[in-house]
Design a protein around this motif. Structure first.
Motif, PDB file in Angstrom:
ATOM      1  N   GLN A  18     -17.304   5.579  -6.134  1.00  0.00           N
ATOM      2  CA  GLN A  18     -16.215   6.250  -6.844  1.00  0.00           C
ATOM      3  C   GLN A  18     -15.067   6.556  -5.890  1.00  0.00           C
ATOM      4  N   ILE A  19     -13.828   6.346  -6.344  1.00  0.00           N
ATOM      5  CA  ILE A  19     -12.681   6.670  -5.505  1.00  0.00           C
ATOM      6  C   ILE A  19     -12.614   8.176  -5.296  1.00  0.00           C
ATOM      7  N   GLU A  20     -12.109   8.580  -4.135  1.00  0.00           N
ATOM      8  CA  GLU A  20     -12.173   9.990  -3.776  1.00  0.00           C
ATOM      9  C   GLU A  20     -11.029  10.818  -4.333  1.00  0.00           C
ATOM     10  N   ASN A  21      -9.868  10.200  -4.570  1.00  0.00           N
ATOM     11  CA  ASN A  21      -8.727  10.973  -5.050  1.00  0.00           C
ATOM     12  C   ASN A  21      -7.725  10.044  -5.735  1.00  0.00           C
ATOM     13  N   PHE A  22      -6.705  10.638  -6.312  1.00  0.00           N
ATOM     14  CA  PHE A  22      -5.695   9.869  -7.037  1.00  0.00           C
ATOM     15  C   PHE A  22      -4.910   8.963  -6.103  1.00  0.00           C
ATOM     16  N   GLU A  23      -4.681   9.418  -4.862  1.00  0.00           N
ATOM     17  CA  GLU A  23      -3.939   8.619  -3.906  1.00  0.00           C
ATOM     18  C   GLU A  23      -4.681   7.325  -3.570  1.00  0.00           C
ATOM     19  N   ALA A  24      -6.019   7.376  -3.596  1.00  0.00           N
ATOM     20  CA  ALA A  24      -6.805   6.171  -3.330  1.00  0.00           C
ATOM     21  C   ALA A  24      -6.549   5.124  -4.419  1.00  0.00           C
ATOM     22  N   PHE A  25      -6.456   5.577  -5.671  1.00  0.00           N
ATOM     23  CA  PHE A  25      -6.135   4.666  -6.772  1.00  0.00           C
ATOM     24  C   PHE A  25      -4.743   4.076  -6.589  1.00  0.00           C
ATOM     25  N   MET A  26      -3.762   4.931  -6.264  1.00  0.00           N
ATOM     26  CA  MET A  26      -2.399   4.456  -6.085  1.00  0.00           C
ATOM     27  C   MET A  26      -2.299   3.488  -4.911  1.00  0.00           C
ATOM     28  N   ASN A  27      -3.117   3.678  -3.893  1.00  0.00           N
ATOM     29  CA  ASN A  27      -3.107   2.777  -2.753  1.00  0.00           C
ATOM     30  C   ASN A  27      -3.566   1.382  -3.156  1.00  0.00           C
ATOM     31  N   ILE A  28      -4.561   1.302  -4.041  1.00  0.00           N
ATOM     32  CA  ILE A  28      -5.029   0.007  -4.523  1.00  0.00           C
ATOM     33  C   ILE A  28      -3.943  -0.662  -5.375  1.00  0.00           C
ATOM     34  N   VAL A  29      -3.263   0.128  -6.211  1.00  0.00           N
ATOM     35  CA  VAL A  29      -2.155  -0.416  -7.000  1.00  0.00           C
ATOM     36  C   VAL A  29      -1.074  -0.976  -6.071  1.00  0.00           C
ATOM     37  N   LYS A  30      -0.782  -0.239  -5.003  1.00  0.00           N
ATOM     38  CA  LYS A  30       0.237  -0.664  -4.050  1.00  0.00           C
ATOM     39  C   LYS A  30      -0.140  -1.995  -3.387  1.00  0.00           C
ATOM     40  N   LEU A  31      -1.382  -2.117  -2.961  1.00  0.00           N
ATOM     41  CA  LEU A  31      -1.822  -3.331  -2.280  1.00  0.00           C
ATOM     42  C   LEU A  31      -1.801  -4.531  -3.208  1.00  0.00           C
ATOM     43  N   VAL A  32      -2.267  -4.355  -4.436  1.00  0.00           N
ATOM     44  CA  VAL A  32      -2.297  -5.463  -5.396  1.00  0.00           C
ATOM     45  C   VAL A  32      -0.889  -5.919  -5.743  1.00  0.00           C
ATOM     46  N   GLU A  33       0.013  -4.975  -6.004  1.00  0.00           N
ATOM     47  CA  GLU A  33       1.379  -5.370  -6.346  1.00  0.00           C
ATOM     48  C   GLU A  33       2.089  -5.983  -5.139  1.00  0.00           C
ATOM     49  N   SER A  34       1.854  -5.446  -3.951  1.00  0.00           N
ATOM     50  CA  SER A  34       2.453  -6.013  -2.742  1.00  0.00           C
ATOM     51  C   SER A  34       1.988  -7.441  -2.536  1.00  0.00           C
ATOM     52  N   ALA A  35       0.689  -7.675  -2.734  1.00  0.00           N
ATOM     53  CA  ALA A  35       0.150  -9.031  -2.576  1.00  0.00           C
ATOM     54  C   ALA A  35       0.772  -9.984  -3.583  1.00  0.00           C
ATOM     55  N   SER A  36       0.975  -9.526  -4.819  1.00  0.00           N
ATOM     56  CA  SER A  36       1.550 -10.386  -5.854  1.00  0.00           C
ATOM     57  C   SER A  36       2.989 -10.754  -5.530  1.00  0.00           C
ATOM     58  N   ILE A  37       3.740  -9.819  -4.941  1.00  0.00           N
ATOM     59  CA  ILE A  37       5.127 -10.085  -4.574  1.00  0.00           C
ATOM     60  C   ILE A  37       5.198 -11.022  -3.376  1.00  0.00           C
ATOM     61  N   VAL A 120      -8.355   9.846 -13.748  1.00  0.00           N
ATOM     62  CA  VAL A 120      -8.273   8.601 -12.994  1.00  0.00           C
ATOM     63  C   VAL A 120      -9.312   8.558 -11.880  1.00  0.00           C
ATOM     64  N   ILE A 121      -9.625   9.701 -11.291  1.00  0.00           N
ATOM     65  CA  ILE A 121     -10.576   9.707 -10.176  1.00  0.00           C
ATOM     66  C   ILE A 121     -12.008   9.443 -10.632  1.00  0.00           C
ATOM     67  N   ASP A 122     -12.221   9.306 -11.928  1.00  0.00           N
ATOM     68  CA  ASP A 122     -13.540   8.908 -12.416  1.00  0.00           C
ATOM     69  C   ASP A 122     -13.774   7.415 -12.240  1.00  0.00           C
ATOM     70  N   LEU A 123     -12.744   6.667 -11.843  1.00  0.00           N
ATOM     71  CA  LEU A 123     -12.868   5.232 -11.623  1.00  0.00           C
ATOM     72  C   LEU A 123     -13.663   4.949 -10.348  1.00  0.00           C
ATOM     73  N   THR A 124     -14.386   3.837 -10.357  1.00  0.00           N
ATOM     74  CA  THR A 124     -14.961   3.335  -9.120  1.00  0.00           C
ATOM     75  C   THR A 124     -13.906   2.476  -8.434  1.00  0.00           C
ATOM     76  N   GLU A 125     -14.150   2.098  -7.190  1.00  0.00           N
ATOM     77  CA  GLU A 125     -13.213   1.221  -6.490  1.00  0.00           C
ATOM     78  C   GLU A 125     -13.081  -0.098  -7.240  1.00  0.00           C
ATOM     79  N   GLN A 126     -14.212  -0.584  -7.751  1.00  0.00           N
ATOM     80  CA  GLN A 126     -14.220  -1.827  -8.517  1.00  0.00           C
ATOM     81  C   GLN A 126     -13.377  -1.690  -9.779  1.00  0.00           C
TER      82      GLN A 126
END
Length: 303
Positions: A18-37, A120-126
């Motif tokens: 499970q992700i530890e906080n909301f910032e961890a979720f936003m960090n994954i969003v950032k990496l995925v969008e950065s990779a797509s760009i 949102v923090i109920d999400l797993t990393e997956q």
């Protein structure tokens, strides 16, 4: 989370913790969008350079060659800085009401999640990775939000499914807010400041609609004097056009100024000699494109 190259394709690998906080979720969003760009601007023969750029961006990797460092910095400066204008999905999701975001994700990604999502923090990393990848095509950062409070404040960004279905947002979000408030906050939603504010906006919107829809009653017919029936010379009249331009202030936060950039993991090498970028979302601090065709080549490897 690991980002690697397999047969010339970007590959994201995640775990079920499970992700530890909301910032961890936003960090994954950032990496995925950065990779797509970056995928759009890096030559196909240099796809393997993208994980290195992402690792350098997160301050978990260094370049041994000065020319590689210069190239990575040039790519980030040209296509990823600043976040507010070059990562539109990340920016809009960051400003989306957090409670509403959880309900929206639970509704839209219901087939990919094990159950209802109330935070949102109920999400797993997956799960966070699946959501982040789905946002690339399922979220429009320039759309008008359905939430009246967000709309009134000038924010933009809405899920495509909500934009195409007027009742979807109501069914997925608004009807579930009372239970969410009680379940998470232990509060009565109908006594909350947000509910009161939304009722004010709803009443204001209804009043405007009523004013616009008011029909002027027809005037009684009359017989004009005979002299008015004579033909008149046409008179040219210019139509006055009034343009209403709304200025929106953009927050140009620097990518490297983002409080999320702390050491998140190590760079590994697999048995074939390919570099693996390990991004551990658990160490993230509490402070924190239109061409998506490349996503068909992205594989999510579950571990």
């Amino acid at each position: 989370m690991k980002i690697s190259i397999a047969e010339g394709k970007l590959e994201f690998s995640s775990n079920t913790s499970q992700i530890e906080n909301f910032e961890a979720f936003m960090n994954i969003v950032k990496l995925v969008e950065s990779a797509s760009i970056l995928q759009k601007y890096v030559d196909s023969s240099e796809i393997g350079f993208i994980p290195k750029v992402l690792a350098y961006m997160q301050k978990i990797g260094r370049f041994s060659k000065p020319e590689d460092k210069d190239k990575a910095e040039a790519l980030m400066k040209a296509h990823l800085f600043p976040i507010s204008s070059h990562l539109p999905i990340y920016t809009a999701i960051r400003d989306y009401n957090r409670q509403d975001l959880a309900l929206a994700i639970s509704y839209i990604f219901a087939d990919d999640l094990p159950g209802d999502l109330w935070d949102v923090i109920d999400l797993t990393e997956q799960g966070a990775l699946i959501v982040a990848m789905g946002l690339l095509e399922g979220f429009n950062p320039s759309a008008i939000p359905k939430d009246l409070e967000a709309k009134a404040s000038g924010k933009t960004g809405e899920f495509v499914r909500f934009s195409n279905s007027p009742m979807a947002f109501y069914n997925a979000v608004e009807t579930k807010r009372p239970f969410q408030y009680q379940h998470l906050l232990g509060k009565d939603y109908y006594k909350s400041k947000r509910y009161a504010r939304l009722q004010e906006l709803l009443a204001s919107t209804a009043k405007v609609d009523e004013t616009i829809s008011t029909i002027t009653p027809a005037l009684p017919a009359f017989n004009p004097p005979e002299e008015l029936l004579k033909p008149l010379k046409p008179v040219e009249q210019e139509e006055e056009i009034v343009l209403h331009i709304e200025e929106v202030e953009v927050d140009n936060d620097s990518f490297l100024d983002d409080a999320m950039h702390e050491e998140l993991g190590l760079v590994e090498v697999d048995e074939n000699g390919n570099e693996l970028v390990d991004i551990d979302d658990g160490d993230v601090s509490d402070s924190i494109a239109n061409d998506f065709g490349w996503m068909k080549d992205v594989e999510v490897r579950k571990s």
